[in-house]
Write an enzyme that holds these catalytic residues in place. Structure first.
Site, short mmCIF file in Angstrom:
data_model
loop_
_atom_site.label_atom_id
_atom_site.label_comp_id
_atom_site.label_asym_id
_atom_site.label_seq_id
_atom_site.Cartn_x
_atom_site.Cartn_y
_atom_site.Cartn_z
N THR B 17 0.82 -1.22 0.00
CA THR B 17 0.00 0.00 0.00
C THR B 17 0.85 1.27 0.00
O THR B 17 0.33 2.36 -0.15
CB THR B 17 -0.95 0.03 1.22
OG1 THR B 17 -0.17 -0.14 2.40
CG2 THR B 17 -2.00 -1.05 1.13
N GLY B 18 2.17 1.14 0.15
CA GLY B 18 3.05 2.32 0.08
C GLY B 18 3.21 2.76 -1.36
O GLY B 18 2.86 2.04 -2.29
N LYS B 43 -4.36 -3.32 7.09
CA LYS B 43 -5.08 -2.99 5.85
C LYS B 43 -5.75 -4.22 5.22
O LYS B 43 -6.06 -4.22 4.04
CB LYS B 43 -4.11 -2.36 4.83
CG LYS B 43 -3.43 -1.08 5.32
CD LYS B 43 -4.05 0.17 4.69
CE LYS B 43 -3.53 1.45 5.31
NZ LYS B 43 -2.52 2.13 4.52
N ILE B 96 14.04 -5.15 -1.36
CA ILE B 96 14.48 -4.01 -2.16
C ILE B 96 15.02 -2.88 -1.27
O ILE B 96 15.90 -2.13 -1.66
CB ILE B 96 13.29 -3.45 -3.00
CG1 ILE B 96 12.69 -4.54 -3.89
CG2 ILE B 96 13.69 -2.23 -3.80
CD1 ILE B 96 13.60 -5.07 -4.96
N THR B 97 14.50 -2.78 -0.06
CA THR B 97 14.78 -1.66 0.84
C THR B 97 16.27 -1.33 0.97
O THR B 97 17.10 -2.21 1.19
CB THR B 97 14.23 -1.99 2.25
OG1 THR B 97 12.88 -2.40 2.11
CG2 THR B 97 14.33 -0.77 3.17
N GLU B 98 16.56 -0.03 0.86
CA GLU B 98 17.93 0.46 1.03
C GLU B 98 18.03 1.14 2.38
O GLU B 98 17.09 1.80 2.83
CB GLU B 98 18.22 1.47 -0.09
CG GLU B 98 19.59 2.11 0.00
CD GLU B 98 19.87 3.09 -1.13
OE1 GLU B 98 19.00 3.27 -2.00
OE2 GLU B 98 20.96 3.68 -1.12
N TYR B 159 21.62 -2.82 -15.60
CA TYR B 159 20.85 -2.42 -16.78
C TYR B 159 21.80 -2.13 -17.94
O TYR B 159 21.54 -2.48 -19.08
CB TYR B 159 20.01 -1.15 -16.51
CG TYR B 159 19.22 -1.14 -15.22
CD1 TYR B 159 18.90 -2.32 -14.56
CD2 TYR B 159 18.78 0.06 -14.68
CE1 TYR B 159 18.18 -2.29 -13.37
CE2 TYR B 159 18.06 0.09 -13.49
CZ TYR B 159 17.77 -1.09 -12.84
OH TYR B 159 17.07 -1.05 -11.66
N GLU B 209 32.13 -4.94 -7.60
CA GLU B 209 32.64 -3.61 -7.28
C GLU B 209 33.57 -3.73 -6.09
O GLU B 209 33.72 -4.81 -5.50
CB GLU B 209 31.48 -2.65 -6.99
CG GLU B 209 30.62 -3.01 -5.79
CD GLU B 209 29.35 -2.16 -5.68
OE1 GLU B 209 28.83 -1.69 -6.71
OE2 GLU B 209 28.88 -1.98 -4.55
N HIS B 247 27.12 2.62 -1.99
CA HIS B 247 26.75 1.36 -1.35
C HIS B 247 27.52 1.20 -0.05
O HIS B 247 28.71 1.49 0.01
CB HIS B 247 27.10 0.16 -2.25
CG HIS B 247 26.23 0.07 -3.46
ND1 HIS B 247 26.62 -0.60 -4.59
CD2 HIS B 247 25.01 0.57 -3.73
CE1 HIS B 247 25.66 -0.52 -5.50
NE2 HIS B 247 24.67 0.19 -5.00
#
Lengths: 387, 299
Positions: B17-18, B43, B96-98, B159, B209, B247
């Protein structure tokens, strides 16, 4: 986030770790008064960098007059240490502490162990020197003990470290307790490093933290408003401070090509390709995945505030972020700020054609690039005055 | 075939819902991902884009038979959401959260031991099996169904690599972003192993990296266990020491984790390393030709 030694020592005292918080001073007169209380004392520059001793930022004074003279030279000086880089750091405050008798010096710290997803105690029977040098030259002298973030710290962890460090039998109990306090502090305040270098046995035969260094996990500051209050923005690059206000990842470098990129990996790769083509990046800048016009404008402002910047390279691979939004941001920022250096733009990804169209119709003098390599070539040439 | 996700994946969106959750749910639905439920505490009973919302992951799983979840929950609560997904015994969780505190992730990582759940991330773009499903935030349209596995610590650089492959007529079996945090779920070796076992993957691109030692461990794994050709790129070759490059995991400290060290390790193990980021596709073609699989990658 880093804090000063005097702030770290206060936290040590809060957690029952034996140290002396000393007196923080901003003028030579304050140093004189502090020294009168202590007699023989040490004047220590308060900057967010290690290696202060070798750089001339830690001095012994045998009288208040001498302390004042030292402070007079030290306050306002640009201190260059192994960790500050050539540009050094201005000393705004000094810490005056009583001079301790040192019978023995050790190194002791707690850090995150990424590989084991836990904590690691790092110790050595030889303190005072830089641990990284020691790790490189004498790895056999470094003691490591893992601590689980789940199980927490056990007395035997401390006893094992004490044994290997050669802590005298009568101090082992104190040592185990001290190490337990360091770990408690580490976990409760979400630290990334708690370091005592050197940990000494003082004239009273007690374990004593002669120095204190604590850094905190930036991601956890949301839980610790009391730690955020300890932030000293005078210690930070003003451009990096402004960037953090806009949630931009910015790191100042010494070259002359300003970089504006989305994504940390691509931003690093952009620096790499500029260097490979004979140029030099002025910064690392990741505008993130949700750059608004406001953020892009702030990013340009930061880049243009660096007098070294002779050209700007924008490198965007729009995924979820649309190229037309970025293009609008560029046009808005250019209008508002009047970009007076060559601007090379490479756009790729979602809505790339719309984005290119917006730039083309803007009337701005933008050097369009086909791909990353083309953009880097053009930016390097532009910075050399070739375009 | 593909790894980790396919057309049978039944996905829960935690934090549906965010703003982010809703936006990416729509993107995933458009791509054809089978999003069966959303979770936001308090919710339950609502719907987002036709997807039913539940209070807990367990309820959502019971009602829908879901086997995977994706987490778009703010950093303060994200670790809790991962624990919830593990306790609901989902097969696969993507976070996914950073910006999750490192000690939170240390606890999660310990909790994962011995559990059936596989975690991807956090701070990652997720993954995509072109033509089958997307669980994440990667732009679907640059991908092409095919036979190259892509694995990366960085989002936009993934990508970049995928785009170069697609432009060269080379499709992907699955593209996986493992994320930029120092403590994370699946690592390079875990995913390389899956690509080695996947019948539909003929070659692999691995993008690393600076910081950590995952690339060095991957190099040894490739030398000892991989039969498929691997190409690579390491970003941060010009990054200064001691500075965290965006990062949390991208930092050179104590002389460890340098790009030069990683490139040398990979090359010593037979990996073709692209010298610059614009030549990742070219490096993969070189590696594939050397292994005699290039023709199989086209079309």
């Amino acid at each position: 986030m880093k804090i000063h030694e005097y702030q770290a020592k206060q936290l040590f005292l809060d957690y029952g770790i034996n140290t002396d918080k000393g007196i923080v001073c901003e003028t030579p007169e304050e140093v004189y008064e502090a020294a009168e209380k202590f007699g023989k004392c040490v004047v220590k520059a308060q900057i967010h960098s290690g290696g202060r001793g070798k750089g001339g930022g830690v001095k012994l004074a045998s009288s208040p007059d001498e302390a004042r003279e030292i402070a007079d030279n030290m306050l306002g000086m640009c201190l260059v240490t192994k960790q500050t880089g050539a540009e050094g750091k201005i000393v705004h405050k000094v810490l005056v502490t009583p001079a301790n008798e040192i019978k023995k010096e050790y190194y002791l710290s707690v850090a995150v162990d990424n590989e084991n997803a836990g904590l690691v105690i790092i110790a050595s029977a030889d303190g005072g020197t830089e641990i990284e040098d020691m790790a490189a030259n004498h790895p056999e002298l470094i003691i490591k003990e893992n601590v689980s973030v789940y199980e927490g710290y056990h007395g035997y962890n401390g006893l094992e470290v004490a044994r290997r460090m050669g802590i005298p039998a009568e101090l082992k109990k104190d040592f185990v307790k001290m190490l337990g306090s360091m770990i408690k502090l580490f976990l409760e305040k979400n630290c990334s490093l708690v370091e005592i270098n050197p940990l000494i046995i003082d004239g009273n035969d007690k374990l004593f933290a002669l120095d204190a260094k604590i850094t905190f996990d930036d991601n956890a500051l949301m839980r610790h408003p009391e730690i955020v209050e300890l932030r000293d923005i005078l210690e930070e690059d003003p451009k990096e401070v402004k960037a953090s206000e806009f949630d931009l990842n910015y790191i100042s470098l010494s070259g002359n090509i300003g970089c504006l990129v989305n994504g940390a990996g691509l931003a690093m790769a952009t620096m790499d390709i500029i260097s490979k083509f004979g140029g030099s990046p002025a910064n690392f800048l990741d505008v993130g995945g949700s750059a608004t016009t406001e953020k892009v404008t702030a990013a340009f402002e930061i880049l243009l505030s660096d007098p070294n910047v002779k050209a700007i390279m924008v490198n965007i691979f729009g995924g979820i972020m649309r190229c037309d939004i970025i293009a609008e941001g560029i046009v808005f920022a250019a209008d508002k700020l009047g970009i007076n250096v060559p601007l090379v733009v490479r756009l790729e990804g979602t809505n790339v054609n719309e984005g290119k169209e917006i730039l083309k119709n803007s009337g701005l003098n933008i050097i369009a690039a086909e791909d990353m390599a083309d953009a880097a070539h053009k930016a390097v040439n532009a910075a050399k005055g070739g375009m | 075939m593909s790894i980790l996700i396919n057309k049978e994946t039944k996905l829960i969106v935690q934090g549906i819902t965010g703003g982010q959750g809703r936006f990416h749910t729509e993107q995933m639905l458009n791509y054809g991902t089978n999003v069966v439920a959303g979770v936001t505490p308090g919710k339950a009973g609502e719907e987002v884009l036709g997807v039913p919302v539940f209070d807990t992951v367990k309820q959502a799983k019971q009602a829908t038979g879901a086997n995977a979840s994706i987490i778009y929950v703010p950093p303060r609560f994200a670790a809790d959401s991962i624990f919830e997904a593990i306790d609901a015994e989902l097969d696969f969780v993507v976070c996914i959260t950073e910006g999750i505190p490192v000690l939170d992730m240390a606890r999660v990582k310990n909790y994962l031991k011995g559990k059936k759940t596989k975690l991807l991330g956090p701070n990652c773009p997720g993954l995509i099996s072109p033509g089958k499903a997307k669980v994440g935030i990667l732009p679907g349209y640059i991908h092409k169904e095919g036979h190259v596995g892509v694995i990366s610590r960085s989002g936009t650089l993934t990508y970049e690599a995928v785009n170069q492959l697609t432009l060269a007529g080379i499709g992907q079996s699955t593209a996986v972003g493992i994320g930029g945090d120092p403590i994370r779920g699946l690592g390079f070796v875990d995913v390389l192993k899956m690509f080695e076992e996947d019948e539909d993957t003929y070659a692999v691109v691995m993008i690393g990296e600076i910081g950590g030692s995952g690339e060095e461990e991957a190099a040894e794994y490739i030398r000892d266990h991989m039969t498929k050709p691997v190409a690579s790129f390491i970003s941060g070759q010009t990054a200064p020491k001691g500075k965290r490059m965006g990062h949390a995991g991208a930092i050179i400290s104590g002389g460890k984790g340098t790009a030069a060290g990683k490139i040398a390790a990979l090359e010593a193990c037979g990996v073709v390393v692209a010298p610059t980021p614009d030549r990742i596709g070219e490096a993969l073609i070189t590696a594939a030709k050397r292994a005699g699989v290039y023709e199989k990658l086209l079309g």
